[in-house]
Design a protein around this motif. Structure first.
Motif, PDB file in Angstrom:
ATOM      1  N   LYS A 336      -4.331   5.334  -4.010  1.00 42.54           N
ATOM      2  CA  LYS A 336      -3.188   6.208  -3.757  1.00 42.54           C
ATOM      3  C   LYS A 336      -1.873   5.550  -4.163  1.00 42.54           C
ATOM      4  CE  LYS A 336      -4.491  10.194  -2.020  1.00 42.54           C
ATOM      5  NZ  LYS A 336      -4.064  11.483  -2.653  1.00 42.54           N
ATOM      6  N   THR A 337      -1.774   4.257  -3.908  1.00 43.18           N
ATOM      7  CA  THR A 337      -0.534   3.526  -4.209  1.00 43.18           C
ATOM      8  C   THR A 337      -0.566   2.841  -5.573  1.00 43.18           C
ATOM      9  OG1 THR A 337      -1.428   1.596  -3.045  1.00 43.18           O
ATOM     10  CG2 THR A 337      -0.039   3.104  -1.779  1.00 43.18           C
ATOM     11  N   ARG A 436       2.827   8.674  -3.340  1.00 37.37           N
ATOM     12  CA  ARG A 436       1.359   8.599  -3.358  1.00 37.37           C
ATOM     13  C   ARG A 436       0.730   9.915  -3.811  1.00 37.37           C
ATOM     14  NH1 ARG A 436       0.101   6.208   2.518  1.00 37.37           N
ATOM     15  NH2 ARG A 436      -2.007   6.689   1.868  1.00 37.37           N
ATOM     16  N   ARG A 437       1.103  10.321  -5.009  1.00 35.66           N
ATOM     17  CA  ARG A 437       0.590  11.567  -5.554  1.00 35.66           C
ATOM     18  C   ARG A 437      -0.497  11.295  -6.597  1.00 35.66           C
ATOM     19  NH1 ARG A 437       6.414  14.272  -6.980  1.00 35.66           N
ATOM     20  NH2 ARG A 437       7.070  14.765  -4.860  1.00 35.66           N
ATOM     21  N   ARG A 440      -7.131   9.102  -6.652  1.00 34.79           N
ATOM     22  CA  ARG A 440      -8.419   9.452  -6.035  1.00 34.79           C
ATOM     23  C   ARG A 440      -9.227   8.200  -5.809  1.00 34.79           C
ATOM     24  NH1 ARG A 440     -10.538  15.084  -8.920  1.00 34.79           N
ATOM     25  NH2 ARG A 440      -8.726  16.314  -8.405  1.00 34.79           N
TER      26      ARG A 440
END
Length: 440
Positions: A336-337, A436-437, A440
């Motif tokens: 995510k990061t 955090r877009r 996966r």
């Protein structure tokens, strides 16, 4: 990108005006102080992070909230950097207040002007078939920036558009361009042979009317290239897709500077991340995998391991998916990061990758996708990147369909490679990491 550049450029002028009272009150000599110079990048970056520069239509309340959050963030950053300066609190607050008022005032005026039909770009569509209907959908999605002047009929193009929207024939294209004050003519013919009268189109161009084909119009409207609608001649005739040795040298210099700096800043975090991986799952800290690089050359990519050890032992190469059970708890956070991609900085320094470019794909997936997707191998004209236009504009690819969509963005990046686009990708990447877009 054009609207973003206009909005940001206008805010530079607004920031300068907002600082004038503070600069005039500065003694001795009324010379700008260091915080005055830092004011510009901080307020612009804060506005960008708070999505003040979005091209979406926003109601005044939402726009004001975003601008206020940007001003508050700017206040905190500048105060943190220059808190030792006496009297900066009041001057900084007043400067940011002026900036907030002026920013909203001018951007609202700009938004109203771009939404006005007076400023809209009038489009004549040459064609009356299925492709012409696609152009109409693109015009409708442009949020008032473009309007459909009408369709122009040809001798053999099928008619599937409303006949009430057909304004004339190609024989009258010059007169139609004048009558409807056309800014552009989009060639969207289902059947091209025998349909074009080149001399009349040349006359329109000499009158100041842009002549565009459907792929080019799709590109400027969406920020991607319709791979299913282009052909080799379009690639050859395009003004882009020209990666000169000078451009490659400049990218390499920037890559080394960016990667070295970022690696230096994140170096203290690496042992902490390594310990977290070892304490939460069995297996090595790093994950090595074959990827396809520039000109189709394979290389070994370095990543922090975010999945269970030997996660693909039984399944073989498989796409990542939402809530993937193979991902470890700390791996989910790293994805995510984007922390798991930090070791790729070594790949950049080695020259296998660039800081910005298409996502490096696995050989198995490249073979699968290239069999069914035209021009997929053209993305290997540049080095793959840690981040890129497709990565920031589209979620993490988890299927063949996602890869085709991301290819549209990758080809747009290669076709429009520029310093401004590179900076925009870096800024969008920072936003993606902070919020955090897409991981996966």
């Amino acid at each position: 990108m054009r609207n973003l550049a206009i909005l940001a450029g206008g805010d530079v002028l607004v920031a300068f005006i907002s600082l004038i009272p503070s600069i005039l009150s500065t003694f001795p000599g009324k010379v700008p102080l260091l915080w005055h110079y830092c004011f510009f990048p901080v307020v612009l970056f804060s506005s960008f992070l708070c999505e003040v520069y979005t091209t979406d239509k926003l109601i005044f309340k939402i726009k004001l909230i975003r601008s206020a959050l940007g001003a508050a963030l700017s206040f905190a950053v500048l105060l943190l950097l220059f808190s030792s300066l006496r009297g900066i609190y009041v001057e900084l607050f007043l400067s940011l207040l002026f900036f907030l008022i002026l920013q909203n005032s001018w951007q609202i005026l700009y938004q109203k002007s771009t939404n006005s039909l007076f400023f809209a770009e009038n489009i004549l569509v040459l064609g009356t078939g299925a492709m012409a209907e696609k152009v109409e959908k693109l015009i409708a999605s442009s949020k008032g920036r473009r309007t459909l002047a009408g369709y122009v009929k040809t001798a053999s193009d099928p008619v599937t558009v409303p006949t009430t929207s057909i304004v004339g024939t190609i024989d009258d294209i010059v007169e139609l361009s004048k009558r409807y004050n056309a800014h552009a003519i989009v060639i969207a013919l289902t059947e091209r042979r025998g349909n074009l009268i080149i001399e009349k189109l040349v006359t329109c161009k000499l009158m100041g009317v842009r002549i565009m084909d459907y792929p080019s119009f799709f590109e400027v409207t969406t920020g991607k290239i319709p791979v299913e609608e282009i052909n080799p001649s379009w690639l050859i005739q395009s003004s882009g897709f020209l990666i000169t040795p000078f451009i490659r040298l400049m990218k390499r210099i920037v890559d080394v500077l960016f990667a070295s700096t970022l690696l230096l800043f994140t170096l203290p975090l690496l042992p902490v991340i390594a310990c977290g991986i070892k304490l939460t799952s069995k297996g090595p800290v790093f994950y090595l995998q074959k990827r396809v690089g520039v000109n189709g050359t394979p290389f070994t990519i370095f990543k922090f391991r975010s999945m269970a050890d030997n996660a693909e032992k039984d399944t073989g190469a498989s796409w990542a998916r939402q809530n993937d059970p193979r991902v470890t708890p700390i791996g989910a956070f790293m994805r995510k990061t984007r922390i798991d991609e930090l070791p790729q900085l070594v790949n950049v320094l080695k020259g296998d990758m660039s800081f910005i470019g298409p996502r490096p794909e696995r050989p198995e997936f490249v073979e699968e996708i290239s069999r069914v997707t035209p021009y997929y191998l053209e993305r290997h004209a540049v080095k793959p990147g840690i981040t890129g236009w497709a990565q920031v504009m589209y979620p993490y690819g988890s299927s063949l369909g996602d890869s085709v969509e991301k290819l549209r963005y990758d080809l747009y990046y290669i076709n429009n490679l520029s310093f401004f686009l590179e900076i925009l990708i870096v800024l969008e990447t920072i936003k993606v990491v902070l919020f955090r877009r897409g991981g996966r």
